[in-house]
Design an enzyme around this catalytic site. Structure first.
Site, PDB file in Angstrom:
ATOM      1  N   GLN A   1     -18.450 -25.190  -1.265  1.00 15.83           N
ATOM      2  CA  GLN A   1     -17.486 -24.003  -1.314  1.00 15.83           C
ATOM      3  C   GLN A   1     -17.228 -23.787  -2.902  1.00 15.83           C
ATOM      4  OE1 GLN A   1     -16.667 -21.538   0.737  1.00 15.83           O
ATOM      5  NE2 GLN A   1     -18.289 -22.557   1.525  1.00 15.83           N
TER       6      GLN A   1
ATOM      7  N   HIS B   1     -19.779 -21.661  -5.066  1.00 16.29           N
ATOM      8  CA  HIS B   1     -19.845 -20.234  -4.936  1.00 16.29           C
ATOM      9  C   HIS B   1     -19.540 -19.408  -6.264  1.00 16.29           C
ATOM     10  CE1 HIS B   1     -20.633 -18.701  -0.916  1.00 16.29           C
ATOM     11  NE2 HIS B   1     -19.806 -19.796  -0.333  1.00 16.29           N
TER      12      HIS B   1
ATOM     13  N   GLU C   1      -9.056 -20.349   3.634  1.00 17.06           N
ATOM     14  CA  GLU C   1     -10.151 -19.593   4.284  1.00 17.06           C
ATOM     15  C   GLU C   1     -10.816 -20.502   5.484  1.00 17.06           C
ATOM     16  OE1 GLU C   1     -14.256 -17.169   2.777  1.00 17.06           O
ATOM     17  OE2 GLU C   1     -13.186 -18.521   1.581  1.00 17.06           O
ATOM     18  N   HIS C   2     -11.405 -21.748   5.026  1.00 16.75           N
ATOM     19  CA  HIS C   2     -12.068 -22.682   5.638  1.00 16.75           C
ATOM     20  C   HIS C   2     -11.230 -23.828   5.892  1.00 16.75           C
ATOM     21  CE1 HIS C   2     -15.407 -20.069   3.490  1.00 16.75           C
ATOM     22  NE2 HIS C   2     -15.723 -20.112   4.608  1.00 16.75           N
TER      23      HIS C   2
ATOM     24  N   ASP D   1     -21.039 -20.705   7.819  1.00 19.19           N
ATOM     25  CA  ASP D   1     -21.587 -19.702   6.703  1.00 19.19           C
ATOM     26  C   ASP D   1     -22.817 -19.030   7.186  1.00 19.19           C
ATOM     27  OD1 ASP D   1     -19.666 -19.779   4.895  1.00 19.19           O
ATOM     28  OD2 ASP D   1     -20.628 -21.097   3.407  1.00 19.19           O
TER      29      ASP D   1
ATOM     30  N   HIS E   1      11.587  16.876  22.562  1.00 13.98           N
ATOM     31  CA  HIS E   1      11.203  15.713  23.580  1.00 13.98           C
ATOM     32  C   HIS E   1      11.719  15.663  24.745  1.00 13.98           C
ATOM     33  CE1 HIS E   1       9.326  14.416  19.600  1.00 13.98           C
ATOM     34  NE2 HIS E   1       8.633  13.394  20.149  1.00 13.98           N
TER      35      HIS E   1
END
Length: 576
Positions: free
Chosen positions: A398, A401, A467-468, A501, A560
């Site tokens: 990761q 990235h 995230e992961h 992924d 109503h």
């Protein structure tokens, strides 16, 4: 010092000096801390390394981060040499009076650092912001959860600031306005400015699959991934829900595809056909009628054949050759050649994320987004059973990235030697990566947290909301009920995040920056809207009509109330 780095600055430099003195006396034999105080070459190398990184730092946050690291190792040197803060302050006071100064030029042989460096393979095609010829390798900063205060733990859960909001707001809104006003012309100008590519048109048609040239191996890999992603997302389709809430009152809910969606596939430092898969496949499964894919063009103005192949396979007919905030603007507002969409999905950098959030809040755009999906991150929870090689590989997967990614190791009751083995493996594997320059920057903004139990680990994980989340621990599946906040979870030693992924079937477009506390990752429902219906018989109106009329009267909404009463009268029912 109010920023976390390799130390926990509770009350400034005096507190840090006290901590370092204690660590010098109590460091376990053979630990990194013990070596730092007793191995002159190691400490000198760290000082030179950190000083070099401070010299290269440019942004406000990077300068603060690297300056903190320099101060830390400088104070280690002071403690080692028996120098106190008062001794340092006395020298500074003396200089402030301009009694005597050294010449300002660098000393001979000190103009360049001698930290551990390596040549990056020249055959790599990776695009980096850091000079490729020199990479400084760092180890993760190590913190002990038991030594942190509550505010310090909270601060660890904030991500490294990619760019402050004020600066983003000075850049992104003008781009949105420019594209909205000038359309295609603005897209072409902004692509030339930011991507340095001169285009004749901002849109290209996707060619037929049989005209797209990719290798057999890549095509086979795409087919495997496509099939698994399709299978998992088809399983998420639900039959309409029907419930009789009381006699004569029947309620239902059914899904319909969002008709026009825009998919953002990042480019920049890496080609990401996997993101095209993760967005295009569920959009097709959901039945979206018009799907537009936007991605930054390559240097020659083209799109990678892998992304083209996936687009063609998923039935996408148009690709917008633009990235960043300008691509989001084109999808949100439309241009002469880019159709306006109803929803924008896909990850991106700080500019993309800010642009997505701004257009969603613009009522005139009438567009929604999937989630704020920014720079990638992973948390690896590892116990004594974890293989150091596996742990390091997952962290690096990761970190590579981008320089704004963050990785976190939560070490559960690991000895100093076990933790050191992971650190050693991290550096060893990093040296072999073509994207080492990018990865090392991300590692400099990452950390390891030592905890004593899985309960402690999961408490921090749920607070951080990664995230992961990789649970590289014994009986990993047994801890799933305790996971409250995470984008996607990977269980056991043989479930690397890389599989999610690419090809396991789950989606890799996930909430980052702690948004996993309230957002889900992309799924089939991301590309659908849920519609409800209700049908009442005369019996049903009789059963709930009085309650509806009463509540409408409480709210002072007589029209109503009347909509119920006129029907009750027509049926000869009492309105009380």
């Amino acid at each position: 010092l109010d920023r976390f780095t390799c130390f926990d600055g509770r009350s400034g430099l005096p507190a840090l000096m006290d901590t370092l003195k204690s660590r010098k006396e109590n460091a376990p034999q053979g630990s990194y801390t013990e070596r730092l105080f007793n191995d002159k070459k190691l400490l000198d190398a760290k000082l030179l390394e950190e000083a070099g990184e401070l010299a290269e730092a440019e942004s406000h946050d990077d300068v603060a981060w690297e300056a903190a690291d320099v101060l830390y190792f400088a104070l280690v040197k002071c403690v080692q040499a028996g120098v106190s803060l008062k001794d340092v302050e006395a020298v500074l006071d003396h200089r402030s009076k301009k009694v005597r100064r050294r010449p300002g030029n660098a000393k001979p042989n000190k103009s360049t650092g001698q930290a551990e460096k390596v040549q990056v393979p020249t055959g790599s095609t990776a695009k980096t912001e850091t000079p490729r010829e020199q990479v400084v390798f760092k180890r993760l900063c190590v913190l002990k959860n038991s030594e942190l205060s509550e505010p310090e733990r909270a601060k660890l859960c904030t991500r490294p600031a990619v760019m402050d909001t004020e600066k983003l707001m000075s850049i992104v809104p003008p781009i949105l306005a420019d594209v909205r006003q000038r359309g295609d012309s603005a897209l072409l100008d902004l692509t030339a400015k930011f991507d340095r590519v001169q285009l004749q048109t901002p849109v290209m048609d996707v060619p037929p699959m049989d005209e797209i040239m990719i290798s057999d191996d890549v095509q086979s890999a795409i087919e495997v991934a496509y099939g698994n992603i399709q299978k998992f997302h088809f399983a998420q389709l639900h039959e309409p829900l029907e419930v009789e809430t009381c006699p004569g009152v029947r309620c239902s809910r059914f899904a319909r595809p969002i008709e026009k969606v825009g998919l953002y596939v990042p480019g920049g430092s890496a080609i990401l056909p996997s993101t095209a898969l993760m967005l295009a496949v569920p959009a097709k499964v959901a039945g979206c009628l018009e799907v537009i894919l936007a991605t930054p063009p390559q240097a020659d103005g083209s799109v990678s054949p892998e992304v083209l192949y996936i687009a063609a396979k998923a039935g996408i007919r148009k690709i917008v050759l633009a990235g960043g905030a300008q691509a989001i603007a084109a999808l949100a507002y439309g241009t002469q050649s880019v159709p306006k969409v109803d929803k924008i999905c896909g990850p991106g950098n700080a500019f993309v994320t800010m642009a997505k959030m701004l257009v969603q809040n613009d009522s005139t755009a009438q567009v929604s987004i999937d989630m704020p999906a920014g720079p990638s991150e992973v948390m690896v929870v590892a116990d004594k059973s974890a293989n150091a090689e596996f742990v390091a590989a997952d962290l690096l997967s990761q970190a590579e990235h981008g320089p704004d990614s963050q990785v976190v190791l939560v070490a559960v009751a690991l000895s100093s030697l076990q933790l050191e083995a992971i650190q050693d493996e991290l550096v060893k594997q990093l040296k072999a990566l073509p994207r080492a320059a990018i990865t090392s920057v991300a590692l400099s903004k990452s950390f390891a947290l030592c905890v004593s139990s899985m309960e402690e680990a999961l408490n921090f994980s749920n607070r951080y909301a990664p995230e992961h989340l990789i649970l590289n621990v014994e009986k990993a599946a047994s801890y799933v009920p305790s996971v409250k906040n995470a984008g996607s979870v990977f269980l056991g030693a043989f479930s690397p995040e890389s599989c999610g992924d690419y090809a396991s079937g789950t989606n890799h477009t996930l909430p980052t920056y702690g948004y996993a506390r309230m957002y889900s990752g992309v799924n089939t429902a991301t590309f659908q809207k849920q519609i409800t219906s209700q049908e009442l018989t005369p019996e049903g109106l009789k059963n709930i009509g009085p309650a509806v009329a009463t509540l409408a009267a409480v709210e002072g909404l007589d029209a109503h109330r009347n909509a119920v009463i006129v029907r009750q009268k027509a049926l000869g029912q009492s309105s009380t």
